[in-house]
Design a protein around this motif. Sequence first.
Motif, PDB file in Angstrom:
ATOM      1  N   ILE A   1     -20.416  -9.735  29.456  1.00  0.00           N
ATOM      2  CA  ILE A   1     -21.416  -8.711  29.750  1.00  0.00           C
ATOM      3  C   ILE A   1     -22.007  -8.941  31.130  1.00  0.00           C
ATOM      4  O   ILE A   1     -22.104  -8.023  31.957  1.00  0.00           O
ATOM      5  CB  ILE A   1     -22.540  -8.728  28.689  1.00  0.00           C
ATOM      6  CG1 ILE A   1     -22.010  -8.286  27.317  1.00  0.00           C
ATOM      7  CG2 ILE A   1     -23.721  -7.873  29.129  1.00  0.00           C
ATOM      8  CD1 ILE A   1     -21.795  -6.813  27.156  1.00  0.00           C
ATOM      9  N   ALA A   2     -22.416 -10.170  31.389  1.00  0.00           N
ATOM     10  CA  ALA A   2     -23.111 -10.488  32.638  1.00  0.00           C
ATOM     11  C   ALA A   2     -22.237 -10.270  33.863  1.00  0.00           C
ATOM     12  O   ALA A   2     -22.729  -9.887  34.929  1.00  0.00           O
ATOM     13  CB  ALA A   2     -23.598 -11.935  32.600  1.00  0.00           C
ATOM     14  N   GLU A   3     -20.934 -10.491  33.715  1.00  0.00           N
ATOM     15  CA  GLU A   3     -20.051 -10.461  34.883  1.00  0.00           C
ATOM     16  C   GLU A   3     -19.145  -9.241  34.942  1.00  0.00           C
ATOM     17  O   GLU A   3     -18.305  -9.140  35.839  1.00  0.00           O
ATOM     18  CB  GLU A   3     -19.195 -11.732  34.904  1.00  0.00           C
ATOM     19  CG  GLU A   3     -20.025 -13.008  35.014  1.00  0.00           C
ATOM     20  CD  GLU A   3     -19.191 -14.268  35.026  1.00  0.00           C
ATOM     21  OE1 GLU A   3     -17.947 -14.152  34.866  1.00  0.00           O
ATOM     22  OE2 GLU A   3     -19.755 -15.360  35.201  1.00  0.00           O
ATOM     23  N   CYS A   4     -19.317  -8.297  34.023  1.00  0.00           N
ATOM     24  CA  CYS A   4     -18.439  -7.127  33.991  1.00  0.00           C
ATOM     25  C   CYS A   4     -18.650  -6.244  35.219  1.00  0.00           C
ATOM     26  O   CYS A   4     -19.780  -5.929  35.595  1.00  0.00           O
ATOM     27  CB  CYS A   4     -18.693  -6.312  32.730  1.00  0.00           C
ATOM     28  SG  CYS A   4     -17.608  -4.873  32.579  1.00  0.00           S
TER      29      CYS A   4
ATOM     30  N   ALA B   1     -12.563   1.655  32.891  1.00  0.00           N
ATOM     31  CA  ALA B   1     -13.033   1.430  31.526  1.00  0.00           C
ATOM     32  C   ALA B   1     -12.467   2.477  30.570  1.00  0.00           C
ATOM     33  O   ALA B   1     -12.040   2.152  29.455  1.00  0.00           O
ATOM     34  CB  ALA B   1     -14.558   1.451  31.496  1.00  0.00           C
ATOM     35  N   VAL B   2     -12.463   3.737  30.996  1.00  0.00           N
ATOM     36  CA  VAL B   2     -11.909   4.815  30.155  1.00  0.00           C
ATOM     37  C   VAL B   2     -10.420   4.581  29.912  1.00  0.00           C
ATOM     38  O   VAL B   2      -9.921   4.790  28.801  1.00  0.00           O
ATOM     39  CB  VAL B   2     -12.152   6.185  30.810  1.00  0.00           C
ATOM     40  CG1 VAL B   2     -11.416   7.285  30.039  1.00  0.00           C
ATOM     41  CG2 VAL B   2     -13.642   6.499  30.858  1.00  0.00           C
TER      42      VAL B   2
ATOM     43  N   GLU C   1     -16.162  -5.858  22.532  1.00  0.00           N
ATOM     44  CA  GLU C   1     -16.004  -5.571  23.964  1.00  0.00           C
ATOM     45  C   GLU C   1     -16.970  -4.468  24.397  1.00  0.00           C
ATOM     46  O   GLU C   1     -16.585  -3.475  24.995  1.00  0.00           O
ATOM     47  CB  GLU C   1     -14.564  -5.156  24.266  1.00  0.00           C
ATOM     48  CG  GLU C   1     -13.542  -6.250  24.007  1.00  0.00           C
ATOM     49  CD  GLU C   1     -12.138  -5.799  24.338  1.00  0.00           C
ATOM     50  OE1 GLU C   1     -11.479  -6.487  25.135  1.00  0.00           O
ATOM     51  OE2 GLU C   1     -11.694  -4.763  23.805  1.00  0.00           O
ATOM     52  N   MET C   2     -18.234  -4.676  24.119  1.00  0.00           N
ATOM     53  CA  MET C   2     -19.222  -3.665  24.460  1.00  0.00           C
ATOM     54  C   MET C   2     -19.277  -3.393  25.962  1.00  0.00           C
ATOM     55  O   MET C   2     -19.645  -2.284  26.385  1.00  0.00           O
ATOM     56  CB  MET C   2     -20.598  -4.089  23.958  1.00  0.00           C
ATOM     57  CG  MET C   2     -20.776  -3.980  22.455  1.00  0.00           C
ATOM     58  SD  MET C   2     -20.559  -2.302  21.828  1.00  0.00           S
ATOM     59  CE  MET C   2     -21.955  -1.464  22.577  1.00  0.00           C
ATOM     60  N   GLU C   3     -18.908  -4.377  26.763  1.00  0.00           N
ATOM     61  CA  GLU C   3     -18.941  -4.176  28.223  1.00  0.00           C
ATOM     62  C   GLU C   3     -18.038  -3.022  28.648  1.00  0.00           C
ATOM     63  O   GLU C   3     -18.358  -2.298  29.607  1.00  0.00           O
ATOM     64  CB  GLU C   3     -18.554  -5.462  28.959  1.00  0.00           C
ATOM     65  CG  GLU C   3     -17.141  -5.963  28.727  1.00  0.00           C
ATOM     66  CD  GLU C   3     -16.993  -6.840  27.489  1.00  0.00           C
ATOM     67  OE1 GLU C   3     -15.911  -7.429  27.320  1.00  0.00           O
ATOM     68  OE2 GLU C   3     -17.948  -6.906  26.684  1.00  0.00           O
TER      69      GLU C   3
ATOM     70  N   ALA D   1     -32.893  -5.872  35.092  1.00  0.00           N
ATOM     71  CA  ALA D   1     -31.757  -6.695  34.668  1.00  0.00           C
ATOM     72  C   ALA D   1     -31.926  -8.161  35.069  1.00  0.00           C
ATOM     73  O   ALA D   1     -32.370  -8.469  36.183  1.00  0.00           O
ATOM     74  CB  ALA D   1     -30.464  -6.139  35.262  1.00  0.00           C
ATOM     75  N   LYS D   2     -31.544  -9.037  34.157  1.00  0.00           N
ATOM     76  CA  LYS D   2     -31.509 -10.480  34.421  1.00  0.00           C
ATOM     77  C   LYS D   2     -30.194 -11.031  33.853  1.00  0.00           C
ATOM     78  O   LYS D   2     -30.178 -11.683  32.801  1.00  0.00           O
ATOM     79  CB  LYS D   2     -32.719 -11.175  33.797  1.00  0.00           C
ATOM     80  CG  LYS D   2     -34.028 -10.892  34.540  1.00  0.00           C
ATOM     81  CD  LYS D   2     -35.166 -11.712  33.990  1.00  0.00           C
ATOM     82  CE  LYS D   2     -36.419 -11.563  34.842  1.00  0.00           C
ATOM     83  NZ  LYS D   2     -36.285 -12.209  36.168  1.00  0.00           N
ATOM     84  N   PRO D   3     -29.102 -10.784  34.549  1.00  0.00           N
ATOM     85  CA  PRO D   3     -27.790 -11.177  34.016  1.00  0.00           C
ATOM     86  C   PRO D   3     -27.559 -12.685  33.963  1.00  0.00           C
ATOM     87  O   PRO D   3     -26.636 -13.141  33.295  1.00  0.00           O
ATOM     88  CB  PRO D   3     -26.809 -10.507  34.984  1.00  0.00           C
ATOM     89  CG  PRO D   3     -27.576 -10.344  36.257  1.00  0.00           C
ATOM     90  CD  PRO D   3     -28.990 -10.073  35.822  1.00  0.00           C
TER      91      PRO D   3
END
Length: 372
Positions: free
Chosen positions: A169-172, A179-180, A259-261, A353-355
């Motif tokens: 998530i943080a690095e996506c 993505a599509v 894989e929510m990212e 944001a605070k990745p």
Amino acid sequence: MIDRLLIVCGGTGGHFYPGLSIATELRNRGGHPRLFITGRQTEQQGRAASEKGIDYEIISPAPIPKGLKGKFSFVIKLLKSILESRSKIKSFRPEAVLVMGSFHSLAPALAARMMGIPLFAHDGNARIGKANLFLSRFSKQLALSFPPVDSGGIKCGWTVTGMPVRQQIAECRLAKPEAVGIINSRLGTSFSHEFPIILVFGGSQGAEGINQKVPEAFKMQGDESFQVIHICGTGNMDNLGKAYSDATFKYKIIESSGEMEVFYSASDLVICRSGGSTVAELAIFAKFAILIPYPHATDNHQSDNADFYCSSGAGIKILEKELSVNKLASTVAFFMENPADFAEKGALGARLAKPHASSEILQLIENLQLAI
């Protein structure tokens, strides 16, 4: 650098997965973290820890006390759990203990305090949980996901470090067309990156309230050039499939995803609950969201989380008791009139944001350890 850190994960995924993210960050630095896990999901959580190469131990649960009899039972179980925790902590010899909240964390935290081991805590919501408020009396520092609405109850220093999220998530850095393409390849869909995609999910609990209203709201739209990805939760596929069966827009229903990212990257609008991790992820991906707080969350903390995100201009909060098909339909219609405007509003969420929260928490612990 801190080497041996014990992370007490509480009983839910909302406590476990942020703790796992911190443990993974420490292991990547060459450290030796260990997790204490408890509750009904220990098998699943233990498997997730093992996949990351993280050591863990299962400790006895200490559920929230209810009523006089429940409080008496809680005290007995707490005392037993403190003795159990002392033994396990002595075996591991941590330099510090970090608790992630919940009543399940009390026994290990109190055991660490009795053993003179520095105690730290993290809270995943804008309203601090009762267990963490109590433990703040003994903690060196409380790391927070969001600015607290009840800071007056905190008895130690506190710092907003953010909510630890998975590295993926943080690095996506996926662009929408990529993505599509991934989604179409894996799910057999034919979504287009040129048309709006609406992502819908209810989180680990409480998907039903969203599932009941969303399909009808979508079918009321005059403009059906949008596309829908609906993550419905375990056991909801059949009923939701019937609700969408006569839809003329493109849609895909899935139960869950690791894989929510990819789905965040593909989406233009998100309709979801407002748990701590969800709000943190929305900010990282800078997505405009219609937030529907889970009404049964402890102390209504999801409403406070939603207020925090919406304060940036990147979201709209609708309480479930005020949620109707017509209200949801009109909000979606407003989005469809100008998706680009909503994209600009969503970008405002990036300011929250605070990745790198996991790294910030470890640095906080290390800095205070050096000062001891």
